[in-house]
Design an enzyme around this catalytic site. Structure first.
Site, PDB file in Angstrom:
ATOM      1  N   ARG A  87      65.427  23.894  16.955  1.00 32.23           N
ATOM      2  CA  ARG A  87      64.430  23.279  16.067  1.00 32.23           C
ATOM      3  C   ARG A  87      65.102  22.147  15.287  1.00 32.23           C
ATOM      4  NH1 ARG A  87      63.083  24.661  10.415  1.00 32.23           N
ATOM      5  NH2 ARG A  87      61.004  23.868  10.026  1.00 32.23           N
ATOM      6  N   HIS A 131      60.363  16.707   7.677  1.00 37.75           N
ATOM      7  CA  HIS A 131      61.242  17.582   6.901  1.00 37.75           C
ATOM      8  C   HIS A 131      61.775  16.735   5.728  1.00 37.75           C
ATOM      9  CE1 HIS A 131      63.884  21.394   7.202  1.00 37.75           C
ATOM     10  NE2 HIS A 131      64.187  20.837   6.040  1.00 37.75           N
ATOM     11  N   GLU A 176      57.887  23.245   5.146  1.00 44.63           N
ATOM     12  CA  GLU A 176      57.887  23.651   3.734  1.00 44.63           C
ATOM     13  C   GLU A 176      57.182  22.639   2.825  1.00 44.63           C
ATOM     14  OE1 GLU A 176      61.809  24.712   2.404  1.00 44.63           O
ATOM     15  OE2 GLU A 176      62.174  26.027   4.096  1.00 44.63           O
ATOM     16  N   ASN A 305      59.918  30.297   6.894  1.00 49.98           N
ATOM     17  CA  ASN A 305      61.309  30.182   6.457  1.00 49.98           C
ATOM     18  C   ASN A 305      61.502  31.193   5.344  1.00 49.98           C
ATOM     19  OD1 ASN A 305      61.333  28.050   8.211  1.00 49.98           O
ATOM     20  ND2 ASN A 305      61.533  26.463   6.650  1.00 49.98           N
ATOM     21  N   TYR A 307      64.327  33.347   2.886  1.00 53.15           N
ATOM     22  CA  TYR A 307      65.702  33.528   2.407  1.00 53.15           C
ATOM     23  C   TYR A 307      65.827  34.714   1.455  1.00 53.15           C
ATOM     24  CZ  TYR A 307      66.687  29.145   4.675  1.00 53.15           C
ATOM     25  OH  TYR A 307      66.840  28.178   5.637  1.00 53.15           O
ATOM     26  N   GLU A 377      63.333  29.583   9.940  1.00 47.39           N
ATOM     27  CA  GLU A 377      64.614  29.480   9.229  1.00 47.39           C
ATOM     28  C   GLU A 377      64.930  30.810   8.586  1.00 47.39           C
ATOM     29  OE1 GLU A 377      65.014  26.434   6.227  1.00 47.39           O
ATOM     30  OE2 GLU A 377      64.056  24.938   7.515  1.00 47.39           O
TER      31      GLU A 377
HETATM   32  O1  IFM Z   1      68.438  23.442   3.749  1.00 44.71           O
HETATM   33  C1  IFM Z   1      67.165  23.943   3.508  1.00 44.71           C
HETATM   34  C2  IFM Z   1      66.180  23.428   4.527  1.00 44.71           C
HETATM   35  O2  IFM Z   1      66.154  22.041   4.569  1.00 44.71           O
HETATM   36  C3  IFM Z   1      64.787  23.898   4.192  1.00 44.71           C
HETATM   37  N1  IFM Z   1      64.753  25.333   3.994  1.00 44.71           N
HETATM   38  C4  IFM Z   1      65.757  25.916   3.145  1.00 44.71           C
HETATM   39  C5  IFM Z   1      67.139  25.449   3.550  1.00 44.71           C
HETATM   40  C6  IFM Z   1      68.203  26.072   2.627  1.00 44.71           C
HETATM   41  O3  IFM Z   1      67.982  25.700   1.322  1.00 44.71           O
END
Ligand code: IFM
Length: 472
Positions: A87, A131, A176, A305, A307, A377
């Site tokens: 990606r 992006h 995002e 995405n 985290y 992500e």
């Molecule tokens: O680096 C970023 C990415 O560009 C978008 N999602 C989160 C990642 C980590 O912060």
């Protein structure tokens, strides 16, 4: 629909469904460099990163990981790691330098070469159109709060689809949009650095509109078999307690963090509670008749995405009623407290909580039946360094990835239709306001020499891919 044998015996290997897509993700401004080459013009990030104090260490993406010149080496790394998918994002100012009008052939040629090299390596390209690198000229004309930017995005999408549509089968309009709208125009910690809450809400709507117009432009140019998607950083929001005020705080963040995108895109409506929460800022009259039919153009999958989760509580007595610092949460900022979630943390100070990914996947399983999901992500920054032998040992990252993959497996076993998983990121790169201080790659980059060194996590991930899942 993806399925796995459920539930696996404790300690058993976790096999993912046949055809599960294994990849890594990157973004143009974070890795390409070559910021002024072959007709590329400045994006909002080129401008923003030059403002003193905006990016740690004054770093910029001018050179980044020099992927523009090292693309073949980077694809070779992916091939050796056995990835099925990659990606990447296309830099708008490389392809359409003024943000409108004709395309720049040299910019498109770079992506043609990238895609051809991927296909020769047996890797499926997944192209993201936006992006965060808006051409500066479009920001000067008003940026995302300005409706015309959505129209310009559709034009740009048409150029890229026209050039790559014969060889790229998987497309994502936006990455995002929450960050683009609210970090860019409300808190101002991302480019273009504006702190205008009403403009940020407009930006969010125009990003949704750009997505829908972009889907139409892509469908018009692509074969019927092409997949079109959107990627969100959907927030996993947990109230601190069951008290009504804390639950309401979580609702507010969910509205402006998640449903502001999910509702227009999947249901063709604005969340009524969001409209109420933000009534002091806007009457939403920038949403025109017919817009929500455009935003709701059907898509083939939703990219997520993930985290870490967010814990919130009602702002208590003594908390200033206003918003002390520019908040990325218009309509919620002054009423909500963000609390540290428990548990271990990454170098970003983000909690490690794979359970949050399970919560997200099963929520969307229930709320969006029939919509396939891809983890576009997931990953972690740690303080990696090469040892004297040149090796990079990153056991924390392996543990992070393993825990999150196990959560994905559990969600699939419980009925979530998850089709693939992309590690963020292939390479250490420019981590936006943190510059090069945070390393997310499974491949280490020495930014002085541009030497690439696969970390232990890269070898581990290659084994996962080869095995089709996690070892016992
Ligand atoms: O680096 C970023 C990415 O560009 C978008 N999602 C989160 C990642 C980590 O912060």
């Amino acid at each position: 629909m993806t399925t796995v044998d459920a539930p696996p015996a404790p300690g058993a290997a976790l096999r993912f469904p046949p055809g599960f897509r294994w990849g890594t993700a990157t973004a143009a401004y974070q890795i390409e460099g070559a910021a002024a080459l072959d007709g590329r013009t400045p994006s909002i990030w080129d401008t923003f990163s030059r403002i003193p104090g905006k990016v740690l260490g004054g770093d910029t993406g001018d050179t980044a990981a020099d992927h523009y010149h090292r693309m073949a080496e980077d694809v070779g790394l992916m091939r050796r790691l056995g990835m099925s998918d990659y990606r990447f994002s296309v830099a708008w100012p490389r392809v359409q330098p003024t943000g409108r009008g004709p395309a720049e052939r040299r910019g498109l040629d770079f992506y043609r070469r990238l895609v051809d090299t991927l296909l020769e390596a047996g890797i499926r390209p997944v192209a993201t159109l936006y992006h965060w690198d808006l051409p500066q000229e479009l920001e000067d004309a008003g940026g995302w709060p300005h409706r015309d930017t959505a129209e310009r995005f559709a034009e740009y999408a048409g150029h890229v689809a026209g050039a790559l549509g014969d060889r790229v089968a998987s497309w994502t309009t936006l990455n995002e949009p929450w960050c683009a709208a609210f970090l860019g125009y409300a808190s101002g910690v991302h480019a273009p650095g504006r702190t205008e809450p009403e403009a940020a809400l407009r930006a969010a709507h125009h990003l949704n509109l750009a997505h829908g117009l972009g889907v139409r432009a892509l469908r018009a140019a692509l074969p019927r078999s092409a997949e079109v998607s959107l990627t969100l950083n959907a927030h996993v929001v947990r109230p601190l307690t069951d008290a009504a005020a804390d639950v309401d705080a979580a609702r507010r963040i969910d509205a402006v963090g998640n449903r502001i995108f999910l509702d227009p895109v999947f249901h063709g409506r604005l969340p009524a509670d969001l409209v109420r929460d933000t009534a002091a800022l806007t009457d939403w009259s920038f949403v025109r008749d017919g817009d929500l039919a455009v935003t709701a153009e059907p898509i083939d999958w939703l990219g997520l995405n993930y985290y870490s989760p967010t814990v919130v509580a009602a702002a208590g007595p003594g908390t200033p009623d206003g918003e002390p610092e520019p908040s990325p949460w218009p309509g919620a900022g002054g009423r909500v407290r963000f609390l540290p979630a428990p548990g271990p943390r990454t170098a970003m100070d983000w909690p490690v909580d794979p359970g949050g990914l399970y919560e997200l996947l099963t929520r969307l399983r229930d709320e969006l039946p029939g919509v396939p999901l891809l983890i576009t992500e997931n990953g972690a920054a740690y303080g990696d360094h090469a040892d004297p032998e040149g090796a990079v040992h990153d056991p924390e990252r392996i543990a992070y990835l393993r825990g999150h993959l196990a959560a994905v497996h559990r969600a699939i076993a419980d009925g979530a239709d998850v089709r693939g998983y992309f590690v963020w990121s292939l390479l250490d790169n420019f981590e936006w306001a943190y510059g090069y201080s945070k390393r997310f790659g499974i491949v280490h980059v020495d930014f002085a020499t541009q030497r690439r060194t696969p970390k232990d996590s890269a070898r581990w991930y290659a084994e996962v891919i080869a095995r089709g899942g996690l070892a016992p």
